[in-house]
Design an enzyme around this catalytic site. Structure first.
Site, PDB file in Angstrom:
ATOM      1  N   ARG A  73       0.854  -1.207   0.000  1.00 56.13           N
ATOM      2  CA  ARG A  73       0.000   0.000   0.000  1.00 56.13           C
ATOM      3  C   ARG A  73       0.880   1.243   0.000  1.00 56.13           C
ATOM      4  NH1 ARG A  73      -3.789   0.048   5.065  1.00 56.13           N
ATOM      5  NH2 ARG A  73      -4.905  -1.593   3.965  1.00 56.13           N
ATOM      6  N   ARG A 142      -1.348   6.917   9.822  1.00 59.42           N
ATOM      7  CA  ARG A 142      -1.413   6.433   8.435  1.00 59.42           C
ATOM      8  C   ARG A 142      -1.445   7.595   7.442  1.00 59.42           C
ATOM      9  NH1 ARG A 142      -3.807   1.268   8.275  1.00 59.42           N
ATOM     10  NH2 ARG A 142      -3.089   0.046  10.047  1.00 59.42           N
ATOM     11  N   LYS A 206      -3.368   1.527  15.036  1.00 56.51           N
ATOM     12  CA  LYS A 206      -3.365   2.468  13.910  1.00 56.51           C
ATOM     13  C   LYS A 206      -4.012   3.794  14.304  1.00 56.51           C
ATOM     14  CE  LYS A 206      -5.991  -0.535  11.548  1.00 56.51           C
ATOM     15  NZ  LYS A 206      -6.915  -1.168  10.591  1.00 56.51           N
ATOM     16  N   LYS A 208      -5.661   7.368  12.360  1.00 54.48           N
ATOM     17  CA  LYS A 208      -6.028   7.929  11.056  1.00 54.48           C
ATOM     18  C   LYS A 208      -6.421   9.406  11.154  1.00 54.48           C
ATOM     19  CE  LYS A 208      -7.393   3.444   9.305  1.00 54.48           C
ATOM     20  NZ  LYS A 208      -8.467   2.596   8.767  1.00 54.48           N
ATOM     21  N   CYS A 427     -15.453  -2.957   0.086  1.00 55.88           N
ATOM     22  CA  CYS A 427     -14.073  -3.249   0.484  1.00 55.88           C
ATOM     23  C   CYS A 427     -13.536  -4.429  -0.334  1.00 55.88           C
ATOM     24  CB  CYS A 427     -14.010  -3.579   1.972  1.00 55.88           C
ATOM     25  SG  CYS A 427     -14.627  -5.233   2.337  1.00 55.88           S
ATOM     26  N   CYS A 433      -8.110 -10.716   1.317  1.00 53.59           N
ATOM     27  CA  CYS A 433      -8.172 -10.284   2.717  1.00 53.59           C
ATOM     28  C   CYS A 433      -8.320 -11.486   3.648  1.00 53.59           C
ATOM     29  CB  CYS A 433      -9.324  -9.311   2.923  1.00 53.59           C
ATOM     30  SG  CYS A 433      -9.460  -8.858   4.660  1.00 53.59           S
ATOM     31  N   CYS A 472     -16.581  -8.016   6.384  1.00 53.97           N
ATOM     32  CA  CYS A 472     -16.537  -8.367   7.809  1.00 53.97           C
ATOM     33  C   CYS A 472     -16.773  -7.081   8.591  1.00 53.97           C
ATOM     34  CB  CYS A 472     -15.191  -9.015   8.159  1.00 53.97           C
ATOM     35  SG  CYS A 472     -13.870  -7.846   8.495  1.00 53.97           S
ATOM     36  N   CYS A 476     -13.989  -1.636   6.478  1.00 56.53           N
ATOM     37  CA  CYS A 476     -13.066  -0.890   5.611  1.00 56.53           C
ATOM     38  C   CYS A 476     -13.773  -0.032   4.570  1.00 56.53           C
ATOM     39  CB  CYS A 476     -12.098  -1.859   4.943  1.00 56.53           C
ATOM     40  SG  CYS A 476     -11.104  -2.762   6.133  1.00 56.53           S
TER      41      CYS A 476
HETATM   42 FE1  SRM Z   1      -9.064  -1.828   6.485  1.00 59.08          FE
HETATM   43  C1  SRM Z   1      -7.725  -4.429   8.143  1.00 59.08           C
HETATM   44  C2  SRM Z   1      -8.282  -3.236   3.566  1.00 59.08           C
HETATM   45  C3  SRM Z   1      -9.727   1.106   4.951  1.00 59.08           C
HETATM   46  C4  SRM Z   1     -10.735  -0.747   9.272  1.00 59.08           C
HETATM   47  N1  SRM Z   1      -8.103  -3.518   5.957  1.00 59.08           N
HETATM   48  C5  SRM Z   1      -7.583  -4.454   6.801  1.00 59.08           C
HETATM   49  C6  SRM Z   1      -6.753  -5.495   6.038  1.00 59.08           C
HETATM   50  C7  SRM Z   1      -5.359  -5.008   6.000  1.00 59.08           C
HETATM   51  C8  SRM Z   1      -6.887  -6.942   6.526  1.00 59.08           C
HETATM   52  C9  SRM Z   1      -5.898  -7.453   7.527  1.00 59.08           C
HETATM   53  O1  SRM Z   1      -5.646  -6.789   8.572  1.00 59.08           O
HETATM   54  O2  SRM Z   1      -5.399  -8.546   7.316  1.00 59.08           O
HETATM   55  C10 SRM Z   1      -7.437  -5.368   4.659  1.00 59.08           C
HETATM   56  C11 SRM Z   1      -6.578  -5.771   3.459  1.00 59.08           C
HETATM   57  C12 SRM Z   1      -7.457  -6.350   2.374  1.00 59.08           C
HETATM   58  C13 SRM Z   1      -6.778  -6.533   1.085  1.00 59.08           C
HETATM   59  O3  SRM Z   1      -6.635  -7.702   0.663  1.00 59.08           O
HETATM   60  O4  SRM Z   1      -6.408  -5.557   0.443  1.00 59.08           O
HETATM   61  C14 SRM Z   1      -7.949  -3.955   4.709  1.00 59.08           C
HETATM   62  N2  SRM Z   1      -8.896  -1.161   4.633  1.00 59.08           N
HETATM   63  C15 SRM Z   1      -8.652  -1.926   3.539  1.00 59.08           C
HETATM   64  C16 SRM Z   1      -8.873  -1.164   2.268  1.00 59.08           C
HETATM   65  C17 SRM Z   1      -7.942  -1.546   1.135  1.00 59.08           C
HETATM   66  C18 SRM Z   1     -10.335  -1.346   1.868  1.00 59.08           C
HETATM   67  C19 SRM Z   1     -10.720  -0.878   0.491  1.00 59.08           C
HETATM   68  O5  SRM Z   1     -11.492  -1.618  -0.115  1.00 59.08           O
HETATM   69  O6  SRM Z   1     -10.320   0.177   0.051  1.00 59.08           O
HETATM   70  C20 SRM Z   1      -8.697   0.276   2.795  1.00 59.08           C
HETATM   71  C21 SRM Z   1      -7.270   0.736   2.761  1.00 59.08           C
HETATM   72  C22 SRM Z   1      -7.150   2.110   3.307  1.00 59.08           C
HETATM   73  C23 SRM Z   1      -5.791   2.730   3.172  1.00 59.08           C
HETATM   74  O7  SRM Z   1      -5.426   3.077   2.049  1.00 59.08           O
HETATM   75  O8  SRM Z   1      -5.122   2.911   4.187  1.00 59.08           O
HETATM   76  C24 SRM Z   1      -9.136   0.099   4.239  1.00 59.08           C
HETATM   77  N3  SRM Z   1      -9.965  -0.087   7.043  1.00 59.08           N
HETATM   78  C25 SRM Z   1     -10.245   0.963   6.219  1.00 59.08           C
HETATM   79  C26 SRM Z   1     -11.182   1.843   6.841  1.00 59.08           C
HETATM   80  C27 SRM Z   1     -11.781   3.083   6.211  1.00 59.08           C
HETATM   81  C28 SRM Z   1     -11.067   4.356   6.574  1.00 59.08           C
HETATM   82  O9  SRM Z   1     -10.029   4.343   7.246  1.00 59.08           O
HETATM   83  O10 SRM Z   1     -11.563   5.412   6.192  1.00 59.08           O
HETATM   84  C29 SRM Z   1     -11.473   1.302   8.083  1.00 59.08           C
HETATM   85  C30 SRM Z   1     -12.514   1.852   9.087  1.00 59.08           C
HETATM   86  C31 SRM Z   1     -12.025   3.034   9.827  1.00 59.08           C
HETATM   87  C32 SRM Z   1     -11.268   2.617  11.040  1.00 59.08           C
HETATM   88  O11 SRM Z   1     -10.068   2.368  10.932  1.00 59.08           O
HETATM   89  O12 SRM Z   1     -11.879   2.500  12.110  1.00 59.08           O
HETATM   90  C33 SRM Z   1     -10.703   0.088   8.201  1.00 59.08           C
HETATM   91  N4  SRM Z   1      -9.154  -2.458   8.406  1.00 59.08           N
HETATM   92  C34 SRM Z   1      -9.941  -1.913   9.388  1.00 59.08           C
HETATM   93  C35 SRM Z   1      -9.844  -2.726  10.573  1.00 59.08           C
HETATM   94  C36 SRM Z   1     -10.590  -2.479  11.908  1.00 59.08           C
HETATM   95  C37 SRM Z   1      -9.812  -1.578  12.791  1.00 59.08           C
HETATM   96  C38 SRM Z   1     -10.427  -1.458  14.158  1.00 59.08           C
HETATM   97  O13 SRM Z   1     -10.258  -0.432  14.787  1.00 59.08           O
HETATM   98  O14 SRM Z   1     -11.051  -2.393  14.639  1.00 59.08           O
HETATM   99  C39 SRM Z   1      -8.989  -3.799  10.262  1.00 59.08           C
HETATM  100  C40 SRM Z   1      -8.556  -4.961  11.176  1.00 59.08           C
HETATM  101  C41 SRM Z   1      -7.490  -4.571  12.125  1.00 59.08           C
HETATM  102  O15 SRM Z   1      -6.906  -3.498  12.074  1.00 59.08           O
HETATM  103  O16 SRM Z   1      -7.232  -5.400  13.012  1.00 59.08           O
HETATM  104  C42 SRM Z   1      -8.576  -3.605   8.891  1.00 59.08           C
HETATM  105 FE1  SF4 Z   2     -11.147  -7.346   4.840  1.00 59.13          FE
HETATM  106 FE2  SF4 Z   2     -13.085  -6.925   6.567  1.00 59.13          FE
HETATM  107 FE3  SF4 Z   2     -11.626  -4.896   5.685  1.00 59.13          FE
HETATM  108 FE4  SF4 Z   2     -13.326  -6.024   4.057  1.00 59.13          FE
HETATM  109  S1  SF4 Z   2     -13.882  -4.965   5.941  1.00 59.13           S
HETATM  110  S2  SF4 Z   2     -11.186  -5.528   3.559  1.00 59.13           S
HETATM  111  S3  SF4 Z   2     -13.271  -8.122   4.681  1.00 59.13           S
HETATM  112  S4  SF4 Z   2     -10.886  -6.540   6.917  1.00 59.13           S
END
Ligand code: SRM
Ligand code: SF4
Length: 564
Positions: A73, A142, A206, A208, A427, A433, A472, A476
């Site tokens: 990324r 981030r 993390k 943001k 997402c 993922c 899930c 995201c």
């Molecule tokens: Fe996310 C984890 C993809 C935006 C909340 N996110 C992941 C992981 C890395 C899975 C993992 O930990 O193994 C995913 C990778 C999937 C893949 O195969 O690419 C993933 N997140 C994404 C992306 C690519 C989704 C998308 O379709 O665009 C976004 C990348 C953003 C970036 O460029 O940095 C993405 N993730 C978000 C957002 C939206 C935002 O930030 O505006 C959120 C919700 C906001 C937040 O953070 O609260 C988000 N991602 C999570 C979480 C839950 C965090 C939490 O506080 O519980 C996880 C899981 C974790 O961190 O343990 C996670």
């Molecule tokens: Fe993966 Fe869940 Fe984030 Fe979708 S919402 S990219 S399934 S961690």
């Protein structure tokens, strides 16, 4: 007996500022993977080890190790990409990744499917293109997002400048990235790196940051740990309202985890912003939960201590009080498609990219189309937090040429898309993922036509409705801010959530749990009928559901809160 620190705290502490044994692991030809501990550290460098989940079972049967590959990324403050960078990133997509570029919900690029020996050359090429992947993931600040505002050039310049500055100032200082990926000189013995802000164990989780300029909430400012709302009066930047504690992630069945909207705690002048941001990060560094990662985000720190105590701590470290928050108003949180003329006479074209996936599939030659655009485009590109792209800063004379390329590659769908399609975000989920419980990006093309048909039967084809799909509950796609959201539970099963507003200021609520597609469509059909018959002029679907009493929203928790 107190709970032990989470294992990640040990890994960080022992990592010698994020080095671990990543370099050694990369050199090991026996496996396509790296060790568990190194994989945790690798996130701080912007990469994740994944395996192709479509192939998992078959490879297990054949006694092969999983089909390992890395996701990478970029860190692109404000999502701004030059045409030269675009061409470099595109080359990496075909040369080293799976032939696609993925625009994320935080306005940057991801590459999927990079095998181990290609990771280093890919990182080096990103660096050569004057970009980086450092701190794109991990327990750090981030990529800082900000409005890609195509309308007002001054507002965009300002948002871009602040996002870049905060992104730089809050970046980790470790030399590990240079050493491992760019053949920087290795330090002998114990590294002398200093992390003045982070210390050796970085943040508990993390963090943001996002910056919005009203009336556009196109970054979902209240979903950020630190949301900044620029207050501009008569063209002059007065400062920023500061909102803290936003976050989406939750775990099914665990009420101690929840999505939360950021609370507005005050206003700061522009020259105060860097210190205020750093201080808020520092309080989270010191107060955040380092025992239970599920409760480690800033939102839980704030709820544990109380907003008033958190604000008081920030102010005491700053040595001054924040001013009262200023008035602001958001109109919407989606993107506006098509050509828009900026106030400086330059033109900007927003293209919708379904789920942000740029690939060449059938008549949709989107990856090639954007490459062709990058070859001729004189301005810049801006990625949006709704996974779209803006071809920005086009001279009026160049519009026809751009339009021709757009049409030739099937990128002009935005002209005829339905209201719900224009506002759909999904997402990544399967197959890359590791946390996905259900399909998301791959399910969107199936569910959308069915929702469109239903809406059309009630004369609602053009009704703009925010649809968010997540595989899930981590959220995201920021699904808790969808007027309609599907949150994955298991294969083919989702929680149906309803009733967020159109401005990103109210969370939705669960309407049906763990349901399949027929149940989702059956639940929505009567609601669409009611909405068609009884909506008020201009009333959005989510607002209608609340007014009609279809869903009840606990406004104390689900609506933006302003601290005294
Ligand atoms: Fe996310 C984890 C993809 C935006 C909340 N996110 C992941 C992981 C890395 C899975 C993992 O930990 O193994 C995913 C990778 C999937 C893949 O195969 O690419 C993933 N997140 C994404 C992306 C690519 C989704 C998308 O379709 O665009 C976004 C990348 C953003 C970036 O460029 O940095 C993405 N993730 C978000 C957002 C939206 C935002 O930030 O505006 C959120 C919700 C906001 C937040 O953070 O609260 C988000 N991602 C999570 C979480 C839950 C965090 C939490 O506080 O519980 C996880 C899981 C974790 O961190 O343990 C996670
Ligand atoms: Fe993966 Fe869940 Fe984030 Fe979708 S919402 S990219 S399934 S961690």
């Amino acid at each position: 007996m107190s709970t032990p620190l989470s294992d990640l705290e040990r890994i960080k502490a022992e990592s010698r500022y994020l080095r671990g044994t990543i370099a050694e692991g990369l050199a090991d030809p026996v496996t396509g993977a790296i060790s568990e501990d190194d994989n945790k550290l690798l996130k701080f460098h912007g990469s994740y080890l994944q395996d192709d989940r479509d192939l998992r079972e078959e490879r297990r049967k054949q006694k092969l190790e999983p089909a390992y590959a890395f996701m990478l990324r970029a860190r692109l403050p404000s999502g701004v990409v030059t045409p030269a960078q675009w061409l470099a990133f595109d080359r990496l997509a075909t040369e080293y990744a799976n032939g696609t570029l993925r625009i994320t919900t935080r306005q940057t690029f991801q590459w999927h499917g990079i095998i181990k020996r290609h990771l280093k050359p890919t990182m080096a090429a990103i660096h050569e293109a004057l970009a980086t992947t450092i701190a794109a993931c991990g327990d750090v600040v981030r990529n800082v997002v900000s409005t890609p505002n195509p309308v007002e050039s001054e507002a965009h310049a300002l948002a871009y400048a602040w996002a870049t500055r905060l992104s730089l100032e809050l970046s980790p200082r470790t030399r590990a990235y240079h050493e491992i990926w760019l053949d920087g000189e290795a330090l002998v013995g114990e590294p002398k790196d200093e992390e003045p802000l982070y210390g050796a164990t970085y943040l508990p989780r993390k963090f943001k940051i996002g910056l919005a300029i009203p009336p556009l909430n196109d970054i979902d400012v209240f979903a950020q740990d630190l949301g900044l709302i620029a207050i501009i009066e008569q063209g002059e930047l007065k400062g920023f309202n500061v909102a803290v504690g936003g976050g989406m992630g939750a775990t099914h069945g665990d009420g101690s985890t929840y999505p939360r909207l950021a609370s507005v705690i005050g206003f700061v002048a522009p020259d105060q912003l860097p210190r205020v941001a750093e201080t808020i990060v520092a309080v989270q560094r010191d107060w955040g939960d380092r025992h239970e990662r599920k409760h480690a985000r800033l939102k839980y720190t704030i709820d544990r201590h109380g907003l008033t105590a958190f604000k008081a701590e920030v102010e005491s470290r700053l040595g001054f009080a924040l001013q009262p928050a200023r008035a602001y108003r958001f109109d919407h949180n989606g993107d506006r498609y098509g050509w828009i003329e900026g106030n400086d006479g330059r033109w900007h074209l927003t293209l919708q990219i379904e789920s942000g996936r740029l690939a060449d599939v059938g008549g949709r030659r989107w990856l090639t189309g954007l490459r062709e655009l990058a070859k001729v485009h004189q301005g810049d590109f801006r990625l949006t937090c709704n996974q779209n792209v803006i071809v920005a800063n086009v001279a009026a004379a160049d519009r026809d040429r751009i339009d021709a390329i757009v049409a030739a590659h099937g990128l002009d769908g935005y002209r005829s898309y339905s209201g719900i399609r224009r506002h759909a975000v999904a997402c990544v989920a399967l197959p890359t993922c590791g946390l996905a419980m259900a399909e998301s990006e791959r399910y969107l093309p199936d569910i959308l036509p069915k929702l469109e048909a239903l809406l059309e039967s009630h004369g609602l084809r053009d009704a703009p409705i925010l649809l968010r799909l997540s595989g899930c509950p981590n959220g995201c796609s920021r699904p808790y801010l969808g007027e309609i959201a599907l949150v994955g539970r298991g294969p083919g099963r989702y929680d149906l959530r309803l009733g967020a507003d159109f401005r990103g200021q109210r969370l939705n609520v669960s309407y049906r749990e763990n349901v399949d597609e027929p149940a989702i469509l059956n639940a929505l059909a009567p609601l669409f009928a009611d909405y068609a018959d009884h909506r008020r002029p201009g009333e959005h679907f989510g607002d209608f559901l609340v007014r009609a009493g279809v869903i009840e929203v606990d406004t104390s928790r689900s609506q933006v809160e302003v601290a005294a």
